[in-house]
Design a protein around this motif. Sequence first.
Motif, PDB file in Angstrom:
ATOM      1  N   PHE A   1      12.571  -1.597  -4.240  1.00 58.35           N
ATOM      2  CA  PHE A   1      11.626  -2.090  -5.129  1.00 58.35           C
ATOM      3  C   PHE A   1      10.203  -1.664  -4.797  1.00 58.35           C
ATOM      4  O   PHE A   1       9.561  -1.120  -5.701  1.00 58.35           O
ATOM      5  CB  PHE A   1      11.684  -3.672  -5.170  1.00 58.35           C
ATOM      6  N   VAL A   2       9.842  -1.738  -3.527  1.00 59.13           N
ATOM      7  CA  VAL A   2       8.556  -1.221  -3.292  1.00 59.13           C
ATOM      8  C   VAL A   2       8.303   0.317  -3.429  1.00 59.13           C
ATOM      9  O   VAL A   2       7.295   0.858  -4.159  1.00 59.13           O
ATOM     10  CB  VAL A   2       8.320  -1.470  -1.700  1.00 59.13           C
ATOM     11  N   ALA A   3       9.605   0.988  -3.261  1.00 58.05           N
ATOM     12  CA  ALA A   3       9.439   2.152  -3.464  1.00 58.05           C
ATOM     13  C   ALA A   3       9.074   2.864  -4.921  1.00 58.05           C
ATOM     14  O   ALA A   3       8.325   3.718  -5.349  1.00 58.05           O
ATOM     15  CB  ALA A   3      10.517   3.084  -3.060  1.00 58.05           C
ATOM     16  N   ASN A   4       9.780   1.906  -5.722  1.00 55.21           N
ATOM     17  CA  ASN A   4       9.743   2.251  -7.249  1.00 55.21           C
ATOM     18  C   ASN A   4       7.967   1.860  -7.642  1.00 55.21           C
ATOM     19  O   ASN A   4       7.409   2.401  -8.432  1.00 55.21           O
ATOM     20  CB  ASN A   4      10.629   1.161  -7.806  1.00 55.21           C
ATOM     21  N   GLU A   5       7.624   0.580  -7.003  1.00 50.01           N
ATOM     22  CA  GLU A   5       6.275  -0.010  -7.451  1.00 50.01           C
ATOM     23  C   GLU A   5       5.150   0.878  -6.920  1.00 50.01           C
ATOM     24  O   GLU A   5       4.322   1.031  -7.640  1.00 50.01           O
ATOM     25  CB  GLU A   5       6.262  -1.383  -7.102  1.00 50.01           C
ATOM     26  N   ARG A   6       5.697   1.660  -5.905  1.00 53.30           N
ATOM     27  CA  ARG A   6       4.666   2.616  -5.250  1.00 53.30           C
ATOM     28  C   ARG A   6       4.170   3.766  -6.234  1.00 53.30           C
ATOM     29  O   ARG A   6       3.419   4.332  -6.215  1.00 53.30           O
ATOM     30  CB  ARG A   6       4.986   3.159  -3.986  1.00 53.30           C
ATOM     31  N   LEU A   7       5.360   3.829  -7.171  1.00 55.35           N
ATOM     32  CA  LEU A   7       4.901   4.984  -8.417  1.00 55.35           C
ATOM     33  C   LEU A   7       3.568   4.739  -8.977  1.00 55.35           C
ATOM     34  O   LEU A   7       3.195   5.613  -9.991  1.00 55.35           O
ATOM     35  CB  LEU A   7       6.179   5.257  -9.120  1.00 55.35           C
ATOM     36  N   GLY A   8       3.409   3.468  -9.162  1.00 59.20           N
ATOM     37  CA  GLY A   8       2.108   3.113  -9.911  1.00 59.20           C
ATOM     38  C   GLY A   8       0.846   3.475  -9.200  1.00 59.20           C
ATOM     39  O   GLY A   8      -0.068   3.891 -10.380  1.00 59.20           O
ATOM     40  N   PHE A   9       0.894   4.125  -8.213  1.00 61.20           N
ATOM     41  CA  PHE A   9      -0.420   4.728  -7.731  1.00 61.20           C
ATOM     42  C   PHE A   9      -0.484   6.272  -8.553  1.00 61.20           C
ATOM     43  O   PHE A   9      -1.510   6.649  -8.835  1.00 61.20           O
ATOM     44  CB  PHE A   9      -0.288   5.354  -5.994  1.00 61.20           C
ATOM     45  N   THR A  10       0.616   6.749  -8.660  1.00 60.59           N
ATOM     46  CA  THR A  10       0.389   8.106  -9.544  1.00 60.59           C
ATOM     47  C   THR A  10       0.430   7.842 -10.987  1.00 60.59           C
ATOM     48  O   THR A  10      -0.435   8.349 -11.679  1.00 60.59           O
ATOM     49  CB  THR A  10       2.256   8.735  -9.395  1.00 60.59           C
ATOM     50  N   SER A  11       0.781   6.491 -11.376  1.00 63.63           N
ATOM     51  CA  SER A  11       0.644   6.298 -12.790  1.00 63.63           C
ATOM     52  C   SER A  11      -0.946   5.968 -13.174  1.00 63.63           C
ATOM     53  O   SER A  11      -1.326   6.461 -14.285  1.00 63.63           O
ATOM     54  CB  SER A  11       1.447   4.705 -13.308  1.00 63.63           C
ATOM     55  N   GLN A  12      -1.470   5.345 -12.174  1.00 64.76           N
ATOM     56  CA  GLN A  12      -2.904   5.308 -12.182  1.00 64.76           C
ATOM     57  C   GLN A  12      -3.710   6.577 -12.455  1.00 64.76           C
ATOM     58  O   GLN A  12      -4.502   6.507 -13.656  1.00 64.76           O
ATOM     59  CB  GLN A  12      -3.604   4.508 -10.963  1.00 64.76           C
ATOM     60  N   GLN A  13      -3.221   7.787 -11.840  1.00 69.03           N
ATOM     61  CA  GLN A  13      -4.073   8.989 -11.998  1.00 69.03           C
ATOM     62  C   GLN A  13      -3.419   9.421 -13.346  1.00 69.03           C
ATOM     63  O   GLN A  13      -4.412  10.255 -13.899  1.00 69.03           O
ATOM     64  CB  GLN A  13      -3.512  10.006 -10.970  1.00 69.03           C
ATOM     65  N   THR A  14      -1.933   9.420 -13.652  1.00 67.02           N
ATOM     66  CA  THR A  14      -1.790   9.951 -14.917  1.00 67.02           C
ATOM     67  C   THR A  14      -2.449   9.565 -16.161  1.00 67.02           C
ATOM     68  O   THR A  14      -2.599  10.356 -17.228  1.00 67.02           O
ATOM     69  CB  THR A  14       0.003   9.585 -14.968  1.00 67.02           C
ATOM     70  N   TYR A  15      -2.607   8.263 -16.138  1.00 64.50           N
ATOM     71  CA  TYR A  15      -3.347   7.624 -17.325  1.00 64.50           C
ATOM     72  C   TYR A  15      -4.593   7.339 -17.370  1.00 64.50           C
ATOM     73  O   TYR A  15      -5.381   6.988 -18.078  1.00 64.50           O
ATOM     74  CB  TYR A  15      -2.489   6.423 -17.543  1.00 64.50           C
ATOM     75  N   ASP A  16      -5.478   8.051 -16.208  1.00 64.22           N
ATOM     76  CA  ASP A  16      -6.759   8.112 -15.929  1.00 64.22           C
ATOM     77  C   ASP A  16      -7.530   8.689 -17.168  1.00 64.22           C
ATOM     78  O   ASP A  16      -7.020   9.933 -17.609  1.00 64.22           O
ATOM     79  CB  ASP A  16      -7.061   8.365 -14.758  1.00 64.22           C
TER      80      ASP A  16
ATOM     81  N   THR B   1       1.015  -0.993   0.029  1.00 61.72           N
ATOM     82  CA  THR B   1       0.019  -0.066  -0.037  1.00 61.72           C
ATOM     83  C   THR B   1       0.960   1.167  -0.020  1.00 61.72           C
ATOM     84  O   THR B   1       2.124   1.138  -0.004  1.00 61.72           O
ATOM     85  CB  THR B   1      -0.859  -0.108   1.184  1.00 61.72           C
ATOM     86  N   ALA B   2       0.586   2.345   0.067  1.00 64.87           N
ATOM     87  CA  ALA B   2       1.335   3.626   0.222  1.00 64.87           C
ATOM     88  C   ALA B   2       1.948   3.491   1.423  1.00 64.87           C
ATOM     89  O   ALA B   2       3.010   4.392   1.348  1.00 64.87           O
ATOM     90  CB  ALA B   2       0.260   4.666   0.174  1.00 64.87           C
ATOM     91  N   ASP B   3       1.656   2.846   2.433  1.00 65.79           N
ATOM     92  CA  ASP B   3       2.279   3.206   3.774  1.00 65.79           C
ATOM     93  C   ASP B   3       3.157   1.711   4.372  1.00 65.79           C
ATOM     94  O   ASP B   3       4.041   1.921   5.254  1.00 65.79           O
ATOM     95  CB  ASP B   3       1.261   3.423   4.867  1.00 65.79           C
ATOM     96  N   ASP B   4       2.795   0.745   3.508  1.00 62.09           N
ATOM     97  CA  ASP B   4       3.365  -0.363   4.363  1.00 62.09           C
ATOM     98  C   ASP B   4       3.440  -1.568   3.104  1.00 62.09           C
ATOM     99  O   ASP B   4       3.037  -1.445   2.030  1.00 62.09           O
ATOM    100  CB  ASP B   4       2.271  -1.157   5.217  1.00 62.09           C
ATOM    101  N   TYR B   5       3.991  -2.500   3.109  1.00 61.71           N
ATOM    102  CA  TYR B   5       4.276  -3.728   2.485  1.00 61.71           C
ATOM    103  C   TYR B   5       4.682  -5.075   3.145  1.00 61.71           C
ATOM    104  O   TYR B   5       5.116  -4.939   4.319  1.00 61.71           O
ATOM    105  CB  TYR B   5       5.307  -3.542   1.432  1.00 61.71           C
ATOM    106  N   GLU B   6       4.364  -6.126   2.322  1.00 56.24           N
ATOM    107  CA  GLU B   6       4.670  -7.535   3.079  1.00 56.24           C
ATOM    108  C   GLU B   6       4.929  -8.555   1.895  1.00 56.24           C
ATOM    109  O   GLU B   6       4.339  -8.572   0.839  1.00 56.24           O
ATOM    110  CB  GLU B   6       3.516  -7.931   3.682  1.00 56.24           C
ATOM    111  N   GLN B   7       5.991  -9.173   1.929  1.00 57.12           N
ATOM    112  CA  GLN B   7       6.519 -10.023   1.013  1.00 57.12           C
ATOM    113  C   GLN B   7       5.646 -11.358   1.476  1.00 57.12           C
ATOM    114  O   GLN B   7       5.699 -11.840   2.646  1.00 57.12           O
ATOM    115  CB  GLN B   7       8.017 -10.430   0.932  1.00 57.12           C
ATOM    116  N   LEU B   8       4.775 -11.870   0.580  1.00 54.47           N
ATOM    117  CA  LEU B   8       3.737 -12.855   0.969  1.00 54.47           C
ATOM    118  C   LEU B   8       4.387 -14.222   0.485  1.00 54.47           C
ATOM    119  O   LEU B   8       4.241 -15.378   1.048  1.00 54.47           O
ATOM    120  CB  LEU B   8       2.728 -12.697   0.040  1.00 54.47           C
TER     121      LEU B   8
END
Length: 127
Positions: free
Chosen positions: A55-70, A33-40
């Motif tokens: 890795f998590v910091a980079n993948e969190r950029l996807g939250f911004t990508s969702q808005q950019t490409y909306d 999530t924006a605040d936490d992560y867990e390797q499952l």
Amino acid sequence: MRSSDDLSELESELVSVSRTAIGDDLRSITYFTADDYEQLYLRSDLEQDADLGPFVANERLGFTSQQTYDETELGEYRFTVRVFEWGSITRTIVGGHGVFVTTDPLQLDELKEVDTSIRTVLKEFSG
């Protein structure tokens, strides 16, 4: 806020659908999530103490990508794949949570299948 039982069920379901879609080529699964992560999940032949933070910091950029490409003419943003010499990372985000899986080299159809499976689970647990 979801109960710990709901989160355990979500985690179990994510591992199950990812293993079904990818099989033995699955390397790892990380929920974030924006605040936490867990390797499952982490395949036993991989380094057990890798630092996931970058890795998590980079993948969190996807939250911004969702808005950019909306609402673009390209349609709904689905997922991101990064291909490397010995495997790939596939990121799926639904609302405020996401998952990235690492795999051995796979075909795009297999990566689409795991995205669809993960997206279905995340949508089910979003409501």
